[in-house]
Design an enzyme around this catalytic site. Structure first.
Site, mmCIF file in Angstrom:
data_model
loop_
_atom_site.group_PDB
_atom_site.id
_atom_site.type_symbol
_atom_site.label_atom_id
_atom_site.label_comp_id
_atom_site.label_asym_id
_atom_site.label_seq_id
_atom_site.Cartn_x
_atom_site.Cartn_y
_atom_site.Cartn_z
ATOM 1 N N ILE A 1 54.062 7.882 30.573
ATOM 2 C CA ILE A 1 53.709 7.458 32.009
ATOM 3 C C ILE A 1 54.550 6.423 32.664
ATOM 4 O O ILE A 1 55.055 6.774 33.949
ATOM 5 C CB ILE A 1 52.139 7.158 32.197
ATOM 6 C CG1 ILE A 1 51.369 8.161 31.463
ATOM 7 C CG2 ILE A 1 51.949 6.906 33.571
ATOM 8 C CD1 ILE A 1 49.896 7.952 31.382
ATOM 9 N N GLN B 1 58.333 7.711 33.516
ATOM 10 C CA GLN B 1 58.140 8.682 34.484
ATOM 11 C C GLN B 1 57.859 7.831 35.908
ATOM 12 O O GLN B 1 58.519 8.176 36.934
ATOM 13 C CB GLN B 1 57.013 9.692 34.582
ATOM 14 C CG GLN B 1 56.625 10.487 35.973
ATOM 15 C CD GLN B 1 57.648 11.395 36.148
ATOM 16 O OE1 GLN B 1 58.663 11.714 35.176
ATOM 17 N NE2 GLN B 1 58.027 11.575 37.484
ATOM 18 N N GLU B 2 57.433 6.851 35.907
ATOM 19 C CA GLU B 2 57.073 6.102 37.078
ATOM 20 C C GLU B 2 58.306 5.064 37.323
ATOM 21 O O GLU B 2 58.859 5.216 38.311
ATOM 22 C CB GLU B 2 55.869 5.233 36.686
ATOM 23 C CG GLU B 2 54.438 5.601 36.818
ATOM 24 C CD GLU B 2 54.136 5.988 38.188
ATOM 25 O OE1 GLU B 2 54.825 5.940 39.161
ATOM 26 O OE2 GLU B 2 53.035 6.952 38.424
ATOM 27 N N SER B 3 58.879 4.542 36.309
ATOM 28 C CA SER B 3 59.937 3.801 36.557
ATOM 29 C C SER B 3 61.383 3.563 35.653
ATOM 30 O O SER B 3 61.915 2.776 35.916
ATOM 31 C CB SER B 3 59.449 2.130 36.574
ATOM 32 O OG SER B 3 59.100 1.804 35.284
ATOM 33 N N TYR C 1 55.060 15.569 38.235
ATOM 34 C CA TYR C 1 54.668 14.362 37.702
ATOM 35 C C TYR C 1 54.032 14.387 36.356
ATOM 36 O O TYR C 1 54.468 14.008 35.145
ATOM 37 C CB TYR C 1 53.853 13.518 38.553
ATOM 38 C CG TYR C 1 53.414 12.268 37.964
ATOM 39 C CD1 TYR C 1 54.044 11.120 38.074
ATOM 40 C CD2 TYR C 1 52.096 12.136 37.585
ATOM 41 C CE1 TYR C 1 53.602 9.981 37.796
ATOM 42 C CE2 TYR C 1 51.522 10.976 37.173
ATOM 43 C CZ TYR C 1 52.393 9.811 37.391
ATOM 44 O OH TYR C 1 51.717 8.605 36.668
#
EC number: 4.2.2.n1
Length: 518
Positions: free
Chosen positions: A310, A313-315, A440
């Protein structure tokens, strides 16, 4: 790569034909002189399989996999224990049926005309194509015409051998190949990426999963169209087992269980990005060791590797990341969300990870209890991305369009519709970037699969190296020697297998084994 699709029309046609053929055997419970009665008297269903990322695998002693899970449910359906025997290749599987050592083969085997001459198929449950693979950077053949036995090797008993023989007789007279009697398709793919072999052939699903760990494996060309996958049992005039399988698959199909299991193991999609996967795995080596303690500390109910996926994927694991919309930090939190969670510095990795987990837990707590346990995380992640209100809209839209609002497979297909006016104009909370939420969640699933598989491959390699070193230093235990010579063993060691709830692992085993499951 061709898009996977579940061939329910084929299942229906085959089920109808089987029902007609098996009518004299139904009902099959209660008879004392048939295969089902023998299985129940024995108290166990003997299933032979092979060790692959999809069909059957183990982590920390816990078995899982698409075929394993279906076989376990079938054993429960019959009221018996499951006995699993793992074989090295497909030829050994059919030997088990021929020798009476197995009741059923559940190993992602393709239905074809040659096999059904000698074995009884079950209803089919997904489809694959056979593909030629090579290593990125090496010569990519555009045709089979000039391949020789020195270049092309396939696994024993592989269904593609019949296709190759037909192509040789009808189109490519110079085509030749070798069969390696000691290796399965997964090991041959490993040989390709290690430069020991030029080409091999495997099914599209196995290749897709293998590429999550080894992105340097590439598809040169398709050998076949999509082919249905089935189980096989003996073809000996006793149809009671086939009748039971027919009833079982029909029931699983009707109540949605089959679709849920398929979504769990096949729902991550088959779109492969070589550069993205390679970049991710490089970050696993270079960045993840420093962040792993934080992911483990705050993961709580979810597996730390899922949390790591996660965050990537975010940063891309960048604590200083900032987007044009104002979200910041490792978990890319908005200012308002951060304030509500008591976060004072969004660029502090520990605060961001802690806050992101708490926010995700809040989303999880809102997911209706009617959603199956192993799918709740995907609903929560979509809500994490686009807001829980829009997830409510997605569920409502799914119900209105005759889907199951508790099925992630159904809901995710409606997510892109949330940005289309004919749909969002009729929803309570209006427009949402549903297509982004879809991507996402799918990306997180792919990163998690890559991470789990890559770490297991590293641990396996380190363990093998430590065992080799132990032969030179017999007074020192392999474990301690491995940690001394390979410090990253401590990084690789796992204490949890919670991720089994959400996705398959990618450990490729070379050894056969046998075990019982209650």
């Amino acid at each position: 790569m061709k898009k996977l699709k579940i061939n329910y029309l084929f299942i229906g046609i085959l089920a109808l034909l089987l029902a007609v053929a098996l009518w004299p055997s139904i009902p099959w419970f209660g008879k004392a002189d048939n295969r089902i009665a023998a299985i129940q008297a024995r108290g166990e269903l003997r299933v032979s399989t092979i060790h692959t990322p999809l069909t059957y695998n183990k982590i920390n002693g816990k078995p899982f996999g698409l075929d394993y899970e279906l076989a376990k449910q079938f054993a429960d359906y019959l009221g018996v224990k499951l006995k699993v025997t793992v074989r090295q290749n497909i030829s050994q599987l059919f030997d088990d049926l021929d020798n009476g050592n197995a009741d059923l083969l559940a190993a992602g085997l393709v239905y074809n005309s040659e096999r059904v001459k000698n074995y009884q198929p079950s209803p089919t449950y997904y489809s694959v194509s056979q593909q030629l693979v090579y290593k990125v950077g090496q010569y990519r053949p555009r045709t089979l015409g000039n391949l020789t036995a020195e270049q092309l090797t396939v696994a024993p008993g592989h269904v593609v051998v019949n296709d190759l023989q037909t192509l040789k007789e009808t189109k490519f007279p110079e085509l030749s190949w070798k069969v390696d009697d000691k290796k399965g398709s997964a090991e041959l793919m490993e040989d390709v990426i290690e430069g020991k072999l030029d080409y091999t052939i495997a099914d599209s699903v196995a290749i897709s999963l293998f590429q999550r760990v080894h992105p340097e494996l590439a598809v040169a060309l398709d050998i076949t169209d999509e082919q249905p996958v089935t189980w096989f049992s003996p073809l000996d005039g006793d149809n009671t087992l086939s009748a039971a399988l027919l009833d079982f698959f029909n029931e699983m199909n009707e109540d949605g269980t089959l679709a849920r299991i398929e979504e769990k193991y096949l729902g991550h999609g088959d779109d492969f990005d070589y550069v993205d996967t390679r970049t991710f795995l490089r970050a696993v080596d270079a960045v993840l060791p420093q962040l792993k303690p934080l992911f483990e500390k705050y993961a709580e109910e979810i597996d730390w590797r899922l949390l790591a996926a996660i965050a990537y994927q975010e940063s891309h694991w960048d604590a200083q990341a900032t987007s044009p919309t104002g979200v910041r930090g490792m978990m890319m939190l908005t200012k308002n969300t951060a304030q509500s969670l008591g976060i004072t510095d969004r660029t502090d990795a520990e605060q961001s990870i802690s806050g992101g987990v708490r926010y995700l837990q809040d989303m999880m707590s809102k997911v209706p209890e009617s959603v199956p346990e192993n799918e709740r995380i995907w609903f929560a992640l979509a809500a994490y991305n686009m807001g829980y209100a829009h997830m409510l809209d997605a569920r409502a839209l799914t119900a209105k369009t005759k889907g199951n609002p508790d099925s992630w497979a159904d809901v995710k297909q409606r997510l892109p519709l949330l940005s289309q006016k004919p749909y969002y104009s009729k929803l309570t909370y209006g427009y949402a970037r549903g297509h982004e939420a879809y991507a996402y969640v799918e990306n997180i699933r792919k990163y998690q699969i890559s991470l789990v598989g890559y770490l297991q491959e590293k641990e396996k390699q380190a363990t093998e190296a430590a065992m080799q070193l132990a032969q030179d230093y017999p007074a020192v235990s392999p474990t301690e020697l491995g940690k001394e010579k390979f410090p990253f063993l401590s990084f690789l060691s796992q204490s949890s297998s919670n991720y089994l709830t959400h996705s398959p692992s990618l450990l490729f085993s070379r050894k056969g084994s046998e075990e019982k499951q209650n």
